[in-house]
Scaffold this motif. Structure first.
Motif, short mmCIF file in Angstrom:
data_model
loop_
_atom_site.label_atom_id
_atom_site.label_comp_id
_atom_site.label_asym_id
_atom_site.label_seq_id
_atom_site.Cartn_x
_atom_site.Cartn_y
_atom_site.Cartn_z
N ARG A 146 0.85 -1.18 0.00
CA ARG A 146 0.00 0.00 0.00
C ARG A 146 0.88 1.23 0.00
O ARG A 146 2.11 1.13 0.13
N PHE A 147 0.27 2.42 -0.13
CA PHE A 147 1.06 3.63 -0.32
C PHE A 147 0.52 4.79 0.54
O PHE A 147 -0.66 4.85 0.86
N LYS A 148 1.47 5.70 0.87
CA LYS A 148 1.16 7.00 1.44
C LYS A 148 1.93 8.06 0.66
O LYS A 148 2.90 7.74 -0.03
N VAL A 149 1.50 9.29 0.77
CA VAL A 149 2.26 10.41 0.19
C VAL A 149 2.57 11.40 1.30
O VAL A 149 1.77 11.57 2.24
N PRO A 185 -2.80 8.33 3.38
CA PRO A 185 -2.91 7.16 2.51
C PRO A 185 -3.41 7.55 1.13
O PRO A 185 -4.15 8.53 0.96
N ILE A 186 -3.03 6.77 0.12
CA ILE A 186 -3.45 7.02 -1.25
C ILE A 186 -3.66 5.67 -1.94
O ILE A 186 -2.92 4.72 -1.71
N LEU A 230 3.56 17.06 -8.21
CA LEU A 230 4.73 16.25 -8.52
C LEU A 230 5.86 16.50 -7.53
O LEU A 230 6.88 15.81 -7.56
N ASP A 231 5.67 17.50 -6.68
CA ASP A 231 6.69 17.85 -5.69
C ASP A 231 6.31 17.23 -4.33
O ASP A 231 5.83 17.93 -3.42
N LEU A 232 6.49 15.92 -4.22
CA LEU A 232 6.14 15.22 -2.98
C LEU A 232 6.93 13.92 -2.89
O LEU A 232 7.63 13.53 -3.81
N TYR A 233 6.79 13.26 -1.75
CA TYR A 233 7.42 11.97 -1.54
C TYR A 233 6.34 10.87 -1.59
O TYR A 233 5.27 11.02 -0.99
N ILE A 234 6.65 9.79 -2.28
CA ILE A 234 5.79 8.61 -2.28
C ILE A 234 6.38 7.63 -1.27
O ILE A 234 7.57 7.35 -1.30
#
Length: 294
Positions: free
Chosen positions: A92-95, A104-105, A130-134
């Motif tokens: 699973r993912f967060k940003v 969460p995303i 686009l300026d973020l951390y995955i």
């Protein structure tokens, strides 16, 4: 003061006309990435891991060296390739934004590829910037626990293309139209082949035409001999007896019909005998009459 003012005006003009390096037009791009096992803002691990060197090495090997970035109508999509799929589960993912807050995303699997002798699964996320951390989170089977790390897209390295990934920017309508055109072409080819077969072998066409009514015929009931004779006038469904009269007791059945035919045959067998006896009687009478006259 005048020089300072002129410099400020010049800087403002340059800012108005210079496009930022990371600004992209709508399209699909391959971009580089940087990875980190620890939180880039805090320097601490999020999963409680203590062997940071091992974590950094693992993260560097598990994440594909390029990400797919898609931009369309003001929306942004990033596709990440995560390898060693046979050893991980529950991905699973967060940003995380620049302030450090994480949320969460949802992600969609769009395909897979191969690397390091294992499967690389592709996960597509819609992001607000686009300026973020995955920050992927996955359960690593050999470690027996969740592992969380961070990926930073390097937008300044963007080049047009999709690489190992499948772009999802093609509208569904275009895909549907393409499938429809393929179906129409297949149908046209099938019809053409059937036409050629009929022209080559006319007998086949004749047989097909003759068989069609049989396939479409519908049974509406059982027709019997009695139902056919039910409304008939001037006819009889009885047999004629040996006296030449209609016998209502003799129904028109197979058994009675055979019996009647047998009786007729038996009667016909006696006809020659009756005729012979009659002729003898007549001749005898003639001879007797002649003798009396003499």
């Amino acid at each position: 003061m005048k020089k300072i003012l002129q410099i400020n005006i010049l800087i403002m003009m340059l800012c108005m006309f210079i496009t930022p390096v990371h600004a992209l037009s709508d399209g699909a791009y391959l971009v580089g990435r940087s990875t980190s096992y620890t939180n880039p803002l805090t320097g601490q691990t999020e999963d409680g891991g203590e062997n940071i060197a091992l974590g950094e090495s693992m993260v560097g090997n598990i994440v594909e060296s390029q990400l797919l970035v898609e931009q369309t109508n003001g929306k942004y999509y990033i596709t990440v390739g995560l390898g060693l799929a046979s050893n991980v589960s529950n991905v699973r993912f967060k940003v995380m934004n620049s302030s450090g807050s994480m949320s969460p995303i949802s992600a969609t699997r769009t395909g897979s590829s191969s690397a390091n002798g294992d499967t690389v699964n592709h996960y597509r996320l819609q992001v607000s910037s686009l300026d973020l951390y995955i920050s992927p989170i996955m359960y690593v089977n050999p470690m027996g626990r969740d592992v969380q790390f961070f990926i930073k897209p390097n937008i300044s390295s963007a080049i047009a293309g999709t690489g190992i990934y499948s772009s999802q920017m093609i509208p569904q309508e275009s895909t549907s139209m393409s499938n429809q055109n393929e179906q129409e072409n297949t149908t046209a080819q099938s019809t053409s082949k059937q036409k050629e077969t009929k022209e080559t072998n006319p007998s086949t066409e004749t047989n097909t035409t003759e068989e069609t009514p049989q396939e479409e015929s519908i049974t509406v009931g059982t027709v019997t001999k009695e139902s056919l004779m039910e409304n008939a006038t001037g006819l009889s469904n009885h047999l004629i007896n040996s006296k030449g009269k209609v016998d209502k007791n003799l129904k028109l059945t197979t058994k009675n019909l055979k019996k009647n035919i047998k009786e007729e045959k038996t009667t016909k067998n006696y006809y020659p005998l009756f005729i012979g006896v009659g002729i003898v009687i007549i001749l005898g009478g003639i001879i007797y009459v002649k003798k009396i006259k003499k």
